[in-house]
Design a protein around this motif. Structure first.
Motif, PDB file in Angstrom:
ATOM      1  N   PRO A  18       7.870 -10.503   9.751  1.00  0.00           N
ATOM      2  CA  PRO A  18       7.718 -11.148  11.297  1.00  0.00           C
ATOM      3  C   PRO A  18       6.930  -9.421  12.248  1.00  0.00           C
ATOM      4  O   PRO A  18       7.419 -10.238  13.662  1.00  0.00           O
ATOM      5  N   LEU A  19       5.841  -9.045  11.569  1.00  0.00           N
ATOM      6  CA  LEU A  19       5.945  -8.581  12.411  1.00  0.00           C
ATOM      7  C   LEU A  19       3.810  -8.086  12.198  1.00  0.00           C
ATOM      8  O   LEU A  19       3.501  -8.086  11.218  1.00  0.00           O
ATOM      9  N   ASP A  20       2.931  -7.295  13.271  1.00  0.00           N
ATOM     10  CA  ASP A  20       1.930  -7.523  13.120  1.00  0.00           C
ATOM     11  C   ASP A  20       1.626  -5.914  12.237  1.00  0.00           C
ATOM     12  O   ASP A  20       2.779  -5.651  12.563  1.00  0.00           O
ATOM     13  N   PRO A  21       0.156  -5.483  11.679  1.00  0.00           N
ATOM     14  CA  PRO A  21       0.094  -4.584  10.861  1.00  0.00           C
ATOM     15  C   PRO A  21       0.739  -3.225  10.996  1.00  0.00           C
ATOM     16  O   PRO A  21       1.050  -2.387  10.746  1.00  0.00           O
ATOM     17  N   ALA A  22       0.212  -3.540  12.915  1.00  0.00           N
ATOM     18  CA  ALA A  22       0.714  -1.932  13.197  1.00  0.00           C
ATOM     19  C   ALA A  22       2.567  -1.609  13.299  1.00  0.00           C
ATOM     20  O   ALA A  22       2.589  -1.088  13.223  1.00  0.00           O
ATOM     21  N   ARG A  23       2.793  -2.735  14.080  1.00  0.00           N
ATOM     22  CA  ARG A  23       3.767  -2.409  14.012  1.00  0.00           C
ATOM     23  C   ARG A  23       4.431  -2.628  12.913  1.00  0.00           C
ATOM     24  O   ARG A  23       6.369  -1.452  12.571  1.00  0.00           O
ATOM     25  N   GLY A  72       6.891  14.344  -2.500  1.00  0.00           N
ATOM     26  CA  GLY A  72       5.746  13.922  -2.778  1.00  0.00           C
ATOM     27  C   GLY A  72       5.072  15.009  -1.392  1.00  0.00           C
ATOM     28  O   GLY A  72       5.548  15.506  -1.000  1.00  0.00           O
ATOM     29  N   ARG A  73       4.109  13.775  -1.671  1.00  0.00           N
ATOM     30  CA  ARG A  73       2.636  14.200  -0.149  1.00  0.00           C
ATOM     31  C   ARG A  73       2.158  12.575   0.228  1.00  0.00           C
ATOM     32  O   ARG A  73       1.842  11.593  -0.298  1.00  0.00           O
ATOM     33  N   VAL A  74       2.068  12.782   0.774  1.00  0.00           N
ATOM     34  CA  VAL A  74       0.841  11.180   1.993  1.00  0.00           C
ATOM     35  C   VAL A  74      -0.790  12.277   1.193  1.00  0.00           C
ATOM     36  O   VAL A  74      -1.299  12.652   1.776  1.00  0.00           O
ATOM     37  N   ALA A  75      -0.920  10.982   0.353  1.00  0.00           N
ATOM     38  CA  ALA A  75      -2.250  10.666  -0.084  1.00  0.00           C
ATOM     39  C   ALA A  75      -3.471  10.765   0.641  1.00  0.00           C
ATOM     40  O   ALA A  75      -4.472  10.599   1.336  1.00  0.00           O
ATOM     41  N   VAL A  76      -3.054   9.313   1.768  1.00  0.00           N
ATOM     42  CA  VAL A  76      -3.758   8.311   2.521  1.00  0.00           C
ATOM     43  C   VAL A  76      -2.514   7.774   3.155  1.00  0.00           C
ATOM     44  O   VAL A  76      -1.816   8.113   3.231  1.00  0.00           O
ATOM     45  N   TRP A  77      -3.342   8.052   4.893  1.00  0.00           N
ATOM     46  CA  TRP A  77      -2.847   8.013   6.024  1.00  0.00           C
ATOM     47  C   TRP A  77      -4.114   6.699   6.292  1.00  0.00           C
ATOM     48  O   TRP A  77      -4.699   6.999   7.239  1.00  0.00           O
ATOM     49  N   GLU A  78      -4.170   6.070   6.787  1.00  0.00           N
ATOM     50  CA  GLU A  78      -4.862   5.177   6.901  1.00  0.00           C
ATOM     51  C   GLU A  78      -3.614   3.253   7.922  1.00  0.00           C
ATOM     52  O   GLU A  78      -4.309   2.409   7.818  1.00  0.00           O
ATOM     53  N   PRO A  79      -2.941   3.915   8.989  1.00  0.00           N
ATOM     54  CA  PRO A  79      -3.044   3.055   9.766  1.00  0.00           C
ATOM     55  C   PRO A  79      -4.047   1.917  10.551  1.00  0.00           C
ATOM     56  O   PRO A  79      -4.595   2.189  11.119  1.00  0.00           O
ATOM     57  N   PRO A  80      -3.161   1.132  10.568  1.00  0.00           N
ATOM     58  CA  PRO A  80      -2.628   0.184  10.049  1.00  0.00           C
ATOM     59  C   PRO A  80      -1.993  -0.572   9.049  1.00  0.00           C
ATOM     60  O   PRO A  80      -1.502  -1.450   8.763  1.00  0.00           O
ATOM     61  N   GLY A  81      -3.062   0.106   7.992  1.00  0.00           N
ATOM     62  CA  GLY A  81      -3.658  -1.523   6.445  1.00  0.00           C
ATOM     63  C   GLY A  81      -3.102  -0.582   5.409  1.00  0.00           C
ATOM     64  O   GLY A  81      -3.013  -1.101   4.647  1.00  0.00           O
ATOM     65  N   ILE A 105       0.557   0.882  -0.480  1.00  0.00           N
ATOM     66  CA  ILE A 105       1.432   0.191   0.530  1.00  0.00           C
ATOM     67  C   ILE A 105       0.389  -0.091   1.965  1.00  0.00           C
ATOM     68  O   ILE A 105      -0.297   0.584   2.250  1.00  0.00           O
ATOM     69  N   ASP A 106      -0.059  -1.591   1.322  1.00  0.00           N
ATOM     70  CA  ASP A 106      -1.250  -1.909   2.215  1.00  0.00           C
ATOM     71  C   ASP A 106       0.067  -3.468   2.787  1.00  0.00           C
ATOM     72  O   ASP A 106       0.301  -3.898   2.414  1.00  0.00           O
ATOM     73  N   PHE A 107      -0.620  -3.123   3.875  1.00  0.00           N
ATOM     74  CA  PHE A 107       0.190  -3.975   5.451  1.00  0.00           C
ATOM     75  C   PHE A 107      -0.810  -4.971   5.117  1.00  0.00           C
ATOM     76  O   PHE A 107      -2.637  -4.589   6.179  1.00  0.00           O
ATOM     77  N   GLU A 108      -0.901  -5.934   5.004  1.00  0.00           N
ATOM     78  CA  GLU A 108      -1.924  -7.355   5.039  1.00  0.00           C
ATOM     79  C   GLU A 108      -1.961  -8.175   6.484  1.00  0.00           C
ATOM     80  O   GLU A 108      -0.643  -8.633   6.272  1.00  0.00           O
ATOM     81  N   GLU A 109      -2.458  -8.756   6.915  1.00  0.00           N
ATOM     82  CA  GLU A 109      -2.404  -9.568   7.873  1.00  0.00           C
ATOM     83  C   GLU A 109      -2.028 -10.683   7.365  1.00  0.00           C
ATOM     84  O   GLU A 109      -3.283 -11.511   7.038  1.00  0.00           O
ATOM     85  N   GLY A 113       1.179 -12.358  14.228  1.00  0.00           N
ATOM     86  CA  GLY A 113       2.253 -11.132  14.220  1.00  0.00           C
ATOM     87  C   GLY A 113       3.278 -11.399  12.958  1.00  0.00           C
ATOM     88  O   GLY A 113       5.006 -11.631  12.362  1.00  0.00           O
ATOM     89  N   ARG A 114       2.520 -11.478  11.421  1.00  0.00           N
ATOM     90  CA  ARG A 114       3.441 -11.551  10.273  1.00  0.00           C
ATOM     91  C   ARG A 114       2.304 -10.476   9.254  1.00  0.00           C
ATOM     92  O   ARG A 114       1.191 -11.265   9.780  1.00  0.00           O
ATOM     93  N   THR A 115       3.091  -9.814   8.760  1.00  0.00           N
ATOM     94  CA  THR A 115       1.993  -8.927   7.649  1.00  0.00           C
ATOM     95  C   THR A 115       2.915  -9.110   6.487  1.00  0.00           C
ATOM     96  O   THR A 115       3.845  -9.225   6.545  1.00  0.00           O
ATOM     97  N   ARG A 116       1.950  -9.031   5.307  1.00  0.00           N
ATOM     98  CA  ARG A 116       2.670  -9.338   4.157  1.00  0.00           C
ATOM     99  C   ARG A 116       1.976  -7.750   3.279  1.00  0.00           C
ATOM    100  O   ARG A 116       1.104  -6.746   3.740  1.00  0.00           O
ATOM    101  N   LEU A 117       3.229  -6.669   3.172  1.00  0.00           N
ATOM    102  CA  LEU A 117       3.560  -5.564   2.228  1.00  0.00           C
ATOM    103  C   LEU A 117       3.411  -5.788   1.542  1.00  0.00           C
ATOM    104  O   LEU A 117       4.137  -6.445   0.433  1.00  0.00           O
ATOM    105  N   VAL A 118       2.562  -5.296   0.562  1.00  0.00           N
ATOM    106  CA  VAL A 118       2.570  -4.951  -1.695  1.00  0.00           C
ATOM    107  C   VAL A 118       2.311  -3.416  -1.361  1.00  0.00           C
ATOM    108  O   VAL A 118       1.504  -2.610  -1.117  1.00  0.00           O
ATOM    109  N   LEU A 119       3.724  -3.409  -2.500  1.00  0.00           N
ATOM    110  CA  LEU A 119       3.426  -1.833  -2.930  1.00  0.00           C
ATOM    111  C   LEU A 119       3.475  -2.112  -4.043  1.00  0.00           C
ATOM    112  O   LEU A 119       3.943  -2.843  -5.075  1.00  0.00           O
ATOM    113  N   VAL A 120       2.422  -1.135  -3.852  1.00  0.00           N
ATOM    114  CA  VAL A 120       2.923  -1.360  -6.379  1.00  0.00           C
ATOM    115  C   VAL A 120       2.750   0.480  -6.591  1.00  0.00           C
ATOM    116  O   VAL A 120       2.358   1.769  -6.013  1.00  0.00           O
ATOM    117  N   HIS A 121       3.524   0.291  -7.608  1.00  0.00           N
ATOM    118  CA  HIS A 121       3.886   2.438  -7.880  1.00  0.00           C
ATOM    119  C   HIS A 121       3.436   2.411  -9.119  1.00  0.00           C
ATOM    120  O   HIS A 121       3.165   1.697  -9.794  1.00  0.00           O
TER     121      HIS A 121
END
Length: 156
Positions: A18-23, A72-81, A105-109, A113-121
């Motif tokens: 229950p958060l927007d993508p930025a939060r 490891g390391r950060v390959a892509v840093w694209e807030p808030p998505g 990790i993708d942060f999909e609105e 005020g709601r975000t779906r976090l999708v994690l793919v390893h």
């Protein structure tokens, strides 16, 4: 000798918060220590998990004695998505600079005020002869699923 490469093997998990993508992005990247759990590869007890906020930044754990153990390391840093972390932890639970799998990790609105976090390893096949056991481990309820459940609980 075969010239075919192994098919990409990925583990996927998602959670809605229950958060927007930025939060949601900020919670994941700045408060990861609060939901990571007990998974540690350092020699001293883990005090914090750190994701440096930039592409090329480090991803590591800091021990209670101040030592830093790379993950490891950060390959892509694209807030808030979008965030892509390079996971360099071997099957033996030690840092392996020659191994590179990716945790995207993708942060999909989903609405106000709601975000779906999708994690793919992905690239689990890079574990070679240990692929099946690592995939089973990452897919187990105590791995990414539990981490995302703790994240969702923290998000409220």
């Amino acid at each position: 000798m075969s010239t075919e490469s192994a098919a990409e093997i990925a583990v996927r998990r998602s959670v809605s918060v229950p958060l927007d993508p930025a939060r949601a992005f900020a919670l994941f990247t700045t408060r990861i220590s609060e939901f990571w759990g007990e998974h540690s590869i350092g020699e001293s007890p883990m005090a914090a998990v750190v994701i440096e906020p930039r592409a090329g930044g480090r991803w590591f754990e800091r021990g209670t004695d101040g030592t830093e153990t790379p993950w490891g390391r950060v390959a892509v840093w694209e807030p808030p998505g979008r965030l892509v972390l390079v996971w360099q932890i071997g099957f033996d639970w030690a840092y392996d600079p020659a191994l590179e799998t990716e945790v995207e990790i993708d942060f999909e609105e989903q609405g106000p005020g709601r975000t779906r976090l999708v994690l793919v390893h992905r690239h689990v096949e890079r574990y070679g002869e240990h692929t099946a056991s690592m995939r089973a481990l990452f897919e187990s309820p105590d791995a990414w699923a539990a981490t995302l459940d703790r994240y969702a609980a923290l998000a409220g």
